[in-house]
Design a protein around this motif. Structure first.
Motif: not given
Lengths: 320, 254
Positions: A32-42
């Motif tokens: 019961e939590e959310g999803v974050d994304c860390a993105y290395i790029g443009n």
């Protein structure tokens, strides 16, 4: 939160990113939590990721992937947003970055997972092959965040939606000046067996280097690429980039045809999740038949030319 | 130049070493050999020594006492010195605790370059190399398939899925090497005999100045809670070439 770390390859979003989002969402729902994304790029690619139902996209803007810079920057981000689970691709870039990050955070990291579950006690179970694919090990982590690298093409991919969600937040880069990328030489996509839909692999049963000419012909007829067993690579019959198995590449094509490959556990671990498997072998007891849908028994030098003829005849008949 | 090569003593022949009943590794059975991927690391160090002056190669391993067999192999191949990190407190280490222990020993030795195999055949994590680099606070390059230059700095070829990168990196640093980098030599009979009689230096917890809480099982945040045999999924159906075409049609390949 579940944090997934997206991957960029030559200015494109690497497909493992969608696997991670898909799996991240499934896990997040259970806790019961959310999803974050860390993105290395443009920034453009980070914007594209907003179409995948994420809560937030944290962008570390960078032209080039430098492990040390990625690890320092992501460590500060993780200390700030405190995710419970962090998923990274078990790709060459991911497996180079993740251990540095785990050491910085002094937390556990499980390599190359093929299954992730939340059990009834709410524990995060990380399942991976070990000892050359002989056993499947289930691993738990007692520190936070619980980190895992995830094997490509084993999780259900997230799908794109037209609408956008979340927003892009910039991550403060921690520049690293002891390392420089001087040049980058792309590998032809046709040669990349991890992306292929059809793979025809040859092994020891070919008996000689020349046997790969037949495999190549068969692959051309079916529109596939050539794979190989470790034995064939070790004997110098074909380049390492073709090797399927634990010490080579893990593949999951629509069709995998194993020709003259008996099927060591290491090989099976690298291809057994293929959608359809055909094995051509003289030995009925060969372990490859344990994972094959369809088997053809006999001498591959007799069988393969007949299969090529049949395919060509079928195509003629169907007018294509 | 001081080169440290990390060596993992691994069981010979992974298929035989697994208990069919419990699915766990039978560590007592069989000898420990150099993890096959680490042979490429040892070979690369020797190749550097053959080309450059004043190179000293130290092979280092963390293992139970019987892991000395792998270090004797390393000596026979051409390492100048070997150190076995062995202590009851090191047992049960995951990749974090292993990286920490090895890093501490490497730091104590002093080094310019650390070379590791790209992964081990038993654990298959590829995590310890980069983990050591982070503990030592030095740069690392994983998946190195060639060293192009080695001086004050080094330039290496890094193999990724979609490309090769030429990476310039300052020393000291750590690299993990792939099978493409060289063809490991075999030890001579004479060197094998010599290595058999050699004294293997051992270091324990006290030599490293580590706290027991940081090593082995106690220093490991991950735990294996279950092992099981992989299940293979299906019954094979034997066909002829006509049957093959029918299947491809059904699977929408043709």
């Amino acid at each position: 939160m579940v944090l997934i770390v997206g991957e960029e390859r030559q200015e494109k979003i690497a497909p493992i990113t969608y696997d991670l989002i898909g799996e991240g969402k499934e896990l997040a729902e259970k806790i019961e939590e959310g999803v974050d994304c860390a993105y290395i790029g443009n920034r453009k690619n980070a914007g594209e990721l907003l179409h995948y139902g994420l809560d937030r996209v944290f962008l570390l803007e960078s032209d080039e992937f430098i492990e040390e810079e990625g690890a320092s920057s992501l460590a500060s981000l993780i200390e700030k947003i405190k995710p419970t689970i962090v998923l990274i691709g078990a790709t060459n870039r991911g497996r180079s970055l993740a251990p540095r990050l785990a050491v910085k955070l002094e937390t556990g990291l499980t390599a190359d997972c093929t299954g992730l579950e939340i059990n009834e006690k709410g524990e995060f179970l990380q399942i991976r092959p070990a000892f050359g694919g002989n056993v499947m090990a289930t691993i738990v982590t007692k520190t936070l965040p619980k980190m895992a690298t995830v094997r490509y093409k084993v999780m259900d991919r997230a799908h794109r939606t037209d609408e956008k969600s979340g927003s892009i937040q910039d991550v403060e880069p921690v520049p690293y000046n002891k390392k420089k990328i001087l040049n980058l030489y792309p590998i032809e996509e046709r040669g990349d067996i991890t992306e292929a839909e059809i793979i025809i692999s040859g092994g020891k049963g070919l008996g000689k280097k020349d046997g790969f000419k037949l495999i190549e012909e068969f692959a051309n007829v079916l529109g596939g690429v050539v794979g190989a067993s470790r034995k064939a690579v070790d004997d110098g019959w074909i380049d390492y980039s073709h090797q399927v198995g634990l010490s080579g590449r893990t593949v999951k094509p629509k069709l995998y045809i194993a020709c003259g490959i008996s099927g060591s556990v290491q090989h099976l671990a690298g291809m057994q999740t293929s959608e359809h498997i055909v094995a051509i072998n003289e030995n009925e007891a060969a372990p490859i038949f344990k994972v094959a849908d369809v088997g053809i028994l006999g001498d591959l030098y007799e069988i393969i030319p007949r299969l090529i003829d049949e395919v060509e005849e079928y195509r003629k008949k169907m007018g294509s | 130049m001081r080169i440290v090569v990390c060596i993992k003593p691994t069981p010979e022949g992974s298929e035989l070493a697994i208990s069919p009943e419990t699915g766990t590794l039978e560590r007592e059975k069989g000898d420990l050999i150099i993890n096959p991927f680490d042979l490429y690391a040892v070979e690369e160090a020797i190749k550097i020594k053959e080309k450059q002056k004043e190179v000293e190669i130290t092979g280092i391993a963390m293992a139970p006492p019987k892991g000395d067999s792998a270090l004797r192999e390393a000596l026979a191949l051409g390492c100048d010195r070997t150190i076995l990190l062995t202590d009851r407190e090191f047992a049960g280490a995951d990749t974090l605790a292993t990286s920490r222990t090895l890093a501490k020993a490497i730091d104590k030795l002093g080094f310019d370059l650390v070379i590791c195999g790209m992964k081990s055949t038993d654990g298959d994590t590829a995590q310890v190399g980069p983990g050591i680099a982070e503990f030592l606070d030095i740069s690392h390059v994983s998946w190195v398939s060639s060293i192009l230059e080695l001086g004050e700095k080094m330039v290496v070829k890094q193999m990724l899925e979609d490309c090769y990168r030429e990476v310039e990196v300052g020393l000291p640093c750590l690299i993990t090497v792939t099978k493409e980098i060289n063809d490991p030599r075999l030890p001579s009979f004479k060197n094998k005999l010599k290595a058999k009689k050699a004294e293997i230096e051992t270091w324990g917890l006290e030599n490293l100045g580590l706290n027991p809480q940081e090593c082995g099982l106690k220093g490991s945040p991950t735990r294996v809670v279950k092992t099981a045999h992989p299940s293979y999924r299906k019954e094979v159906e034997f066909v002829d070439e006509k049957g093959f075409i029918e299947e491809l049609e059904e699977w929408r390949i043709l």
